[in-house]
Design an enzyme around this catalytic site. Structure first.
Site, short mmCIF file in Angstrom:
data_model
loop_
_atom_site.label_atom_id
_atom_site.label_comp_id
_atom_site.label_asym_id
_atom_site.label_seq_id
_atom_site.Cartn_x
_atom_site.Cartn_y
_atom_site.Cartn_z
CB CYS A 386 -0.98 -0.04 1.18
SG CYS A 386 -2.41 1.00 0.86
CG HIS A 512 -3.59 -3.44 3.01
ND1 HIS A 512 -2.53 -2.99 3.75
CD2 HIS A 512 -4.31 -2.34 2.66
CE1 HIS A 512 -2.60 -1.67 3.85
NE2 HIS A 512 -3.67 -1.25 3.20
CD GLU A 514 -1.32 -6.14 4.89
OE1 GLU A 514 -0.96 -6.38 3.71
OE2 GLU A 514 -1.43 -4.99 5.34
#
Ligand code: GLN
Length: 541
Positions: A386, A512, A514
């Site tokens: 990001c 993102h 993650e």
């Protein structure tokens, strides 16, 4: 006939940070493995509408669901541990509840009634629980964690709402799990159950008799002490469960299973499911984690590094990728405020990979840019997330393309080259919530790129949370043959992923990744990054 709604309510007492989110998630995992469909919710007592605007220092990471809700980091535990995908219905705060009630009051929905916590606020809470249960057609049971500690003023309306639900839905459709802390006195080798007794007294004073008690303790709790707690707290012996501190969180689920908590819940709620939860993959994973010896050292360059919870999903994602190749991950936390071109190598020369995660605001930006430049020039594996992608493009613009005063308008509104900017015109063709691009969006990968090789598919979807974007006006200048735009949003042509050709691993993405990593299913970008990092030799001092 409507399916019966069944709820498990998870509360906490004595102290905060007991890990009740982890136990709620582990209960979910066990029930899911018995073939049930689980939905999870977190009720947070604070008055913020959502954690979106709260400082990561105070509240840790903001977890984003696929439909773009900005939520508590516990939802990340639920998604990862249960291996599920939650929605905006999963996250309820007092702020959301109160503002909905006040809005209805202004619209005259309550027909002149005096608006009160009971019944108006509690009804709003209950309705949200019902909506969440019905959000997915196939939900068998909804697990609801109530944030805060029993005894707090703020959580009272939530506790009152869940108390009412036993009356409304019936004993066989509601199950209360209460988590407490049992202190262990090292000098005498004793455990102390008094705080638990007081906490249960407080809860029963609010009309809630727990059906199971989860006792968090440094050691295992012996059967005598369990019996004592059961007697004082009015529970059956098997409903008192010991939750010993464990180094690997997945062990919590196995401990709960060994003590038959899932059997107790299944019986109480009369759930039709398999007799046993097959946890063999987790047992293997735990054994593997215990065997890991060699570590890969990764620098995480951010500005909230003093609170590790601010990057919890990133850290988990790195670990999952490590497990896949039988390696531990050692994180070197680097505060970007301290970095500049002159000292960056002192901080980063001993790591095998560099990660620059998301962030907001100007502070620490130049330090992150110095870290990115170091990674690019020294061929260190680099993953930008990001803000990490935006800064990679700024660094490239300044140092390689020589674009004068290149920046993001987030940090310098009047920069000469606004290569990162807030340009609402660019969003035509996609739905936006507020001014942020939140939640899942499509991304099309360019065949023949490293990114494509990692994902091994052309069309992917990833979760976003940002306001600014790469300014496509500059795309031609950046397309110099080395910098590749390897992922593009097909509807808007917004830039989603970049990579460098003349570099062992330099990939950065606008989204993102993650949020989509799972313990046994590492995200391809993290896996690629960690594999390359494991091949990277570093100088030893
Ligand atoms: N601050 C940047 C933006 O708003 C990046 C956000 C992030 O990293 N999540 O676009």
């Amino acid at each position: 006939m409507d399916k019966k709604m069944k709820f498990i309510f998870v509360t906490g007492g004595v102290v905060s940070s007991l890990g009740k989110g982890i136990s709620a998630a582990c209960i979910g995992r066990l029930l899911k493995r018995r073939g049930l469909h689980i939905f999870s919710m977190k009720l947070d007592p604070y008055l913020n509408i959502d954690p979106g605007t709260m400082s990561p220092y105070q509240h840790g990471e903001v977890f984003v669901t696929k439909d773009g809700a900005e939520t508590d980091l516990d939802l990340g535990h639920y998604e990862r541990i249960i291996n599920t995908s939650l929605t905006k219905e999963s996250s309820v705060t007092s702020g959301k509840v109160y503002s909905a009630v006040l809005e209805k009051e202004r619209k005259g929905v309550y027909l002149g009634a005096t608006i009160q916590i009971i019944p108006h606020i509690t009804n709003e809470i209950k309705n949200r629980l019902f909506e969440a249960f019905k959000a997915k057609d196939d939900t068998d049971v909804c697990i609801v964690e109530i944030g805060g500690t029993v005894g707090d003023i703020e959580s009272l309306p939530f506790l009152e709402a869940i108390r009412q639900l036993r009356r409304e839905l019936g004993y066989e459709n509601t199950f209360y799990v209460h988590n407490t802390l049992v202190p262990y006195l090292k000098t005498t080798g004793e455990i102390k159950t008094k705080p638990t007794q007081h906490s249960v007294k407080e809860l029963t004073g609010l009309g809630i008799q727990p059906d199971a008690l989860l006792l968090r303790c440094e050691t295992n709790i012996d059967i005598e002490s369990k019996r004592k707690v059961a007697l004082f707290c009015n529970l059956s012996d098997e409903a008192v469960i010991s939750v010993k501190d464990v180094p690997i969180i997945y062990e919590v689920a196995l401990n709960l299973q060994k003590q038959h908590l899932d059997d107790l819940i299944v019986k109480h709620l009369n759930l039709k499911c398999e007799d046993h939860a097959d946890m063999s993959d987790w047992i293997k994973l735990i054994e593997k984690i215990k065997r890991l010896k060699k570590s890969i050292k990764i620098a995480l360059v951010g500005k909230y590094v003093s609170l590790h919870d601010a990057y919890i999903s990133v850290v988990e994602s790195l670990k999952y990728a490590g497990y896949d190749i039988d390696k531990n991950i050692e994180i070197k936390w680097v505060n970007s405020d301290n970095l500049n071109d002159d000292n960056v190598s002192e901080y980063l020369n001993d790591v095998q990979g560099i990660i620059v995660p998301g962030g907001f605001g100007k502070r620490g930006i130049e330090g992150k840019i110095a870290a990115i430049k170091y990674a690019r020039i020294n061929n260190k594996p680099f993953l930008g997330l990001c803000l990490g992608m935006q800064l990679s493009l700024i660094e490239y613009a300044r140092d390689v393309l020589h674009l004068e005063n290149a920046n993001s308008t987030e940090f310098d509104e009047n920069c000469t080259n606004n290569i990162i900017d807030y340009l609402p015109d660019q969003y035509k063709g996609i739905k936006m919530g507020g001014t942020m691009r939140l939640g899942e969006y499509d991304c099309e990968l360019l065949e023949g790129t490293k990114t494509y090789e990692l994902y091994k598919e052309k069309n992917i979807r990833e979760r976003h949370r940002h306001r600014y974007e790469f300014n496509n006006k500059y795309k031609e200048i950046f397309s110099d043959g080395n910098l590749i735009f390897s992922g593009i949003n097909p509807q808007t042509k917004l830039c989603e992923i970049i990579e460098l050709k003349n570099h062992p691993f330099f990939i950065a993405c606008q989204f993102h990744p993650e949020f989509l990593s799972r313990p046994l299913k590492p995200h391809p970008l993290f896996l690629g990054f960690i594999k390359e990092a494991s091949r990277t030799q570093v100088e030893h001092e």
